[in-house]
Write a protein that holds these residues in place. Structure first.
Motif, PDB file in Angstrom:
ATOM      1  N   MET A   1       0.852  -1.161   0.000  1.00  0.00           N
ATOM      2  CA  MET A   1       0.000   0.000   0.000  1.00  0.00           C
ATOM      3  C   MET A   1       0.901   1.229   0.000  1.00  0.00           C
ATOM      4  N   SER A   2       0.604   2.178  -0.859  1.00  0.00           N
ATOM      5  CA  SER A   2       1.472   3.339  -0.969  1.00  0.00           C
ATOM      6  C   SER A   2       1.157   4.367   0.116  1.00  0.00           C
ATOM      7  N   ILE A   3       2.083   5.260   0.321  1.00  0.00           N
ATOM      8  CA  ILE A   3       1.945   6.293   1.365  1.00  0.00           C
ATOM      9  C   ILE A   3       0.795   7.233   1.016  1.00  0.00           C
ATOM     10  N   THR A   4       0.626   7.542  -0.251  1.00  0.00           N
ATOM     11  CA  THR A   4      -0.441   8.476  -0.617  1.00  0.00           C
ATOM     12  C   THR A   4      -1.819   7.886  -0.331  1.00  0.00           C
ATOM     13  N   SER A   5      -1.987   6.598  -0.540  1.00  0.00           N
ATOM     14  CA  SER A   5      -3.286   5.998  -0.245  1.00  0.00           C
ATOM     15  C   SER A   5      -3.535   5.942   1.254  1.00  0.00           C
ATOM     16  N   ILE A   6      -2.479   5.716   2.039  1.00  0.00           N
ATOM     17  CA  ILE A   6      -2.626   5.724   3.493  1.00  0.00           C
ATOM     18  C   ILE A   6      -2.982   7.124   3.972  1.00  0.00           C
ATOM     19  N   GLU A   7      -2.309   8.136   3.415  1.00  0.00           N
ATOM     20  CA  GLU A   7      -2.616   9.512   3.791  1.00  0.00           C
ATOM     21  C   GLU A   7      -4.038   9.880   3.401  1.00  0.00           C
ATOM     22  N   SER A   8      -4.493   9.378   2.269  1.00  0.00           N
ATOM     23  CA  SER A   8      -5.864   9.640   1.832  1.00  0.00           C
ATOM     24  C   SER A   8      -6.870   9.039   2.805  1.00  0.00           C
ATOM     25  N   VAL A   9      -6.617   7.817   3.239  1.00  0.00           N
ATOM     26  CA  VAL A   9      -7.507   7.165   4.201  1.00  0.00           C
ATOM     27  C   VAL A   9      -7.490   7.911   5.528  1.00  0.00           C
ATOM     28  N   LEU A  10      -6.317   8.342   5.969  1.00  0.00           N
ATOM     29  CA  LEU A  10      -6.220   9.106   7.213  1.00  0.00           C
ATOM     30  C   LEU A  10      -6.988  10.414   7.123  1.00  0.00           C
ATOM     31  N   GLN A  11      -6.906  11.080   5.986  1.00  0.00           N
ATOM     32  CA  GLN A  11      -7.639  12.332   5.798  1.00  0.00           C
ATOM     33  C   GLN A  11      -9.136  12.076   5.858  1.00  0.00           C
ATOM     34  N   GLN A  12      -9.604  11.011   5.236  1.00  0.00           N
ATOM     35  CA  GLN A  12     -11.026  10.676   5.284  1.00  0.00           C
ATOM     36  C   GLN A  12     -11.459  10.377   6.714  1.00  0.00           C
ATOM     37  N   MET A  13     -10.611   9.688   7.469  1.00  0.00           N
ATOM     38  CA  MET A  13     -10.948   9.378   8.855  1.00  0.00           C
ATOM     39  C   MET A  13     -11.023  10.652   9.696  1.00  0.00           C
ATOM     40  N   ARG A  14     -10.123  11.602   9.429  1.00  0.00           N
ATOM     41  CA  ARG A  14     -10.158  12.872  10.151  1.00  0.00           C
ATOM     42  C   ARG A  14     -11.447  13.629   9.863  1.00  0.00           C
ATOM     43  N   VAL A  15     -11.858  13.649   8.603  1.00  0.00           N
ATOM     44  CA  VAL A  15     -13.096  14.338   8.222  1.00  0.00           C
ATOM     45  C   VAL A  15     -14.285  13.678   8.903  1.00  0.00           C
ATOM     46  N   LEU A  16     -14.325  12.348   8.916  1.00  0.00           N
ATOM     47  CA  LEU A  16     -15.420  11.641   9.580  1.00  0.00           C
ATOM     48  C   LEU A  16     -15.416  11.908  11.086  1.00  0.00           C
ATOM     49  N   ALA A  17     -14.230  11.963  11.684  1.00  0.00           N
ATOM     50  CA  ALA A  17     -14.147  12.223  13.116  1.00  0.00           C
ATOM     51  C   ALA A  17     -14.636  13.630  13.439  1.00  0.00           C
ATOM     52  N   GLN A  18     -14.297  14.588  12.594  1.00  0.00           N
ATOM     53  CA  GLN A  18     -14.749  15.951  12.823  1.00  0.00           C
ATOM     54  C   GLN A  18     -16.254  16.061  12.652  1.00  0.00           C
ATOM     55  N   SER A  19     -16.807  15.387  11.645  1.00  0.00           N
ATOM     56  CA  SER A  19     -18.253  15.462  11.427  1.00  0.00           C
ATOM     57  C   SER A  19     -19.018  14.738  12.527  1.00  0.00           C
ATOM     58  N   SER A  20     -18.462  13.655  13.048  1.00  0.00           N
ATOM     59  CA  SER A  20     -19.140  12.963  14.138  1.00  0.00           C
ATOM     60  C   SER A  20     -19.005  13.724  15.446  1.00  0.00           C
ATOM     61  N   ALA A  21     -17.921  14.482  15.604  1.00  0.00           N
ATOM     62  CA  ALA A  21     -17.761  15.285  16.817  1.00  0.00           C
ATOM     63  C   ALA A  21     -18.756  16.432  16.839  1.00  0.00           C
ATOM     64  N   MET A  22     -19.122  16.942  15.665  1.00  0.00           N
ATOM     65  CA  MET A  22     -20.087  18.034  15.604  1.00  0.00           C
ATOM     66  C   MET A  22     -21.479  17.563  15.980  1.00  0.00           C
ATOM     67  N   SER A  23     -21.804  16.329  15.667  1.00  0.00           N
ATOM     68  CA  SER A  23     -23.115  15.782  16.006  1.00  0.00           C
ATOM     69  C   SER A  23     -22.952  14.783  17.134  1.00  0.00           C
ATOM     70  N   ALA A  24     -22.607  15.284  18.318  1.00  0.00           N
ATOM     71  CA  ALA A  24     -22.365  14.423  19.471  1.00  0.00           C
ATOM     72  C   ALA A  24     -23.661  13.766  19.923  1.00  0.00           C
ATOM     73  N   PRO A  25     -23.640  12.456  20.165  1.00  0.00           N
ATOM     74  CA  PRO A  25     -24.841  11.758  20.582  1.00  0.00           C
ATOM     75  C   PRO A  25     -25.209  12.084  22.029  1.00  0.00           C
TER      76      PRO A  25
END
Length: 105
Positions: free
Chosen positions: A1-25
């Motif tokens: 797996m290349s570094i760019t694909s890992i960085e892409s997945v990490l960026q997506q996870m950060r975006v999901l974490a930020q969006s889930s933090a905004m809508s706290a259960p």
């Protein structure tokens, strides 16, 4: 797996974490944090996307107005990708568990 694909997945996870933090259960979901809570939320999102895709496909098959084939296909692919991601996470968790269980005491 290349570094760019890992960085892409990490960026997506950060975006999901930020969006889930905004809508706290609230309620019982807020109390159940940690890995198990996040895993359950992820599985619920995967299930919701699959149910939405299947309902879109059914609406298209029934000929309901406003449901285009391209929207149905995109929703089906999103649901498939989500399912494949969940499957890969499960595989990694099981592999990590097996590795831990095989460690010498």
């Amino acid at each position: 797996m290349s570094i760019t694909s890992i960085e892409s997945v990490l960026q997506q996870m950060r975006v999901l974490a930020q969006s889930s933090a905004m809508s706290a259960p609230t309620g019982p979901e807020a109390a159940s944090g940690g890995f198990a809570g996040e895993l359950k939320k992820s599985l619920d999102r995967i299930s919701d996307s699959q149910q939405h895709a299947y309902s879109q496909a059914e609406a298209f098959e029934l000929g309901k107005p406003g449901v285009a084939l391209n929207d149905v296909m995109v929703d089906m692919q999103k649901a498939n990708i989500g399912f494949q991601m969940g499957l890969q996470v499960r595989n990694r968790v099981v592999a990590a568990y097996q590795e831990i269980m095989n460690m010498p005491a």
